[in-house]
Design an enzyme around this catalytic site. Structure first.
Site: not given
Ligand SMILES: Cc1ncc(COP(=O)(O)O)c(C=O)c1O
Length: 401
Positions: A47, A133, A177, A181, A206, A209, A238
């Site tokens: 990522n 997620h 999101e 992801s 969120d 990405h 990421k």
């Molecule tokens: C959409 C999304 N939110 C949150 C997270 C979690 O983030 P972190 O890896 O900083 O815990 C991820 C991790 O892959 C993600 O894809």
């Protein structure tokens, strides 16, 4: 005895389903070095979209931060863990993304949990996109709030579920999101915001990405859409190449989270040198537009090479899902690519829905056209040799339908 049995049974079930995950050991770099494989591999699973995680300039700024601040923060942010580097990072994020308040957390996972657990109470309504997620879905399941999942990016379904509760007394939160992801597609943010406002609901996005990847200055979904959701979660592990996360919101909500978010209050603040490096990472993201231009060029090249194959999904982002259908097919393809020194992990249920196992191909700014060419040829050879392209395509159509 009960615990032993539980552990054994769960593991053997995973094994039988072909879903056991393995923690591989790598040395990261321009090329990925696997501890058990002889050749370095080209990494199509990271990522680190802008290639900042191994950037020499960023590494040296982090080292400078260590000299200035030492290793750890030593305490929770509300005790003595907040330094000038943390304060600068918060101010920088607010200015960049256009919010009055930013709360720093150690990971995106804890940011999402903090947001849901702190904001929502029994009797509220939480609406989540089905493909959100795991950190969001899990927090929703564990919170005392009623959680309803709406069909992926389906505004009619969301509207139906949102308006089922007519009373204005119920607090409603919609979460999506910005960039999904596992699918790399984007949420209809304008419509989500309009719908939320018409129903007196809040919208949380969120953008793990999207940040760094979308927008002329890398401001992510808020920059490209011009829409500011009520709450925005951004992660630093990421495109920013480091680790950690922030929740952006209005002043009062920021103060509320500072007082009541247990993941914030009862957890050691991120190391100050990390916050210092993140400030610099944001500079690089904003100024080094060539990284996003390179990604756009690689993305177009990949589409040109394999865009007609039925497994390919066109996206505007760096995430290029390659739909295989069955878990066994995704694993076979991933293994075959490894033989050719290309690393693309297979993503299987429960991370994605049944029959939608895939390779999650991610492009990054350190890839070359030659890397993309090699990957494209390997994908074409795999299906050409097996003659199973159509079979898998029909499976994944079923999965999507
Ligand atoms: C959409 C999304 N939110 C949150 C997270 C979690 O983030 P972190 O890896 O900083 O815990 C991820 C991790 O892959 C993600 O894809």
């Amino acid at each position: 005895m009960i615990f032993e049995q539980r552990v054994k049974q769960a593991l053997s079930r995973r094994q039988e389903q072909g879903l056991l995950r393995h923690t591989e050991i790598f040395r990261q770099g321009q090329l990925l070095t696997h501890s058990h494989l002889e050749q370095p591999l080209v990494n199509f699973s990271s990522n680190d979209y802008l290639g900042l995680a191994q950037d020499k300039e960023l590494i040296s700024v982090w080292q400078q931060g260590l000299s200035l601040y030492g290793c750890g923060s030593g305490a929770s942010p509300v005790v003595t863990g907040t330094t000038q580097a943390h304060a600068d990072l918060k101010a920088r994020l607010c200015e960049w993304l256009g919010y009055p308040s930013a709360i720093l957390l150690s990971s995106g996972f804890s940011a999402n949990q903090a947001l849901i657990f702190t904001l929502l109470k029994q009797g509220d309504l939480l609406l989540q996109d089905k493909l959100n997620h795991a950190s969001l879905i899990e927090a929703g399941l564990l919170s005392p709030t009623e959680m309803v999942r709406f069909k992926h990016n389906d505004l009619d379904d969301l509207h139906k579920k949102l308006t089922k509760v007519s009373t204005k007394q119920v607090a409603k939160l919609i979460i999506s999101e910005g960039v999904f992801s596992m699918d790399g597609d984007q949420a209809p943010v304008l419509q989500l915001m309009t719908l939320a406002q018409s129903q007196q609901a809040w919208l949380a996005l969120d953008d793990a990405h999207g940040l760094g990847v979308l927008g002329e200055f890398g401001g992510g979904t808020v920059e490209v859409t011009g829409i500011k959701p009520t709450l925005l979660v951004v992660t630093f592990g990421k495109a920013l190449g480091i680790s950690g996360a922030a929740i952006l919101c209005d002043q009062a909500t920021g103060e509320y989270l500072t007082q009541f978010a247990r993941h914030y209050v009862y957890s050691t603040a991120m190391p100050p040198a990390q916050a210092y490096a993140l400030n610099h990472s944001i500079n690089m993201v904003q100024q080094q537009k060539w990284r996003r231009e390179k990604l756009a060029e690689l993305s177009a090249y990949f589409q040109d090479k394999v865009g007609k194959m039925p497994h390919y999904r066109a996206t505007q982002t760096t995430i290029k899902p390659w739909i295989c259908g069955r878990s066994e097919d995704a694993l076979a393809l991933s293994d075959e690519l490894k033989q050719q020194d290309l690393w693309v992990g297979a993503i299987r249920p429960p991370t994605v829905t049944a029959n939608a196992a895939r390779l999650r191909i991610t492009l990054n700014a350190t890839h070359s056209k030659h890397d993309i060419e090699r990957l494209s040829q390997a994908l074409q050879r795999f299906y050409g040799e097996r003659g199973n392209s159509q079979l898998i395509a029909s499976q994944q159509e079923k999965a999507h339908g």
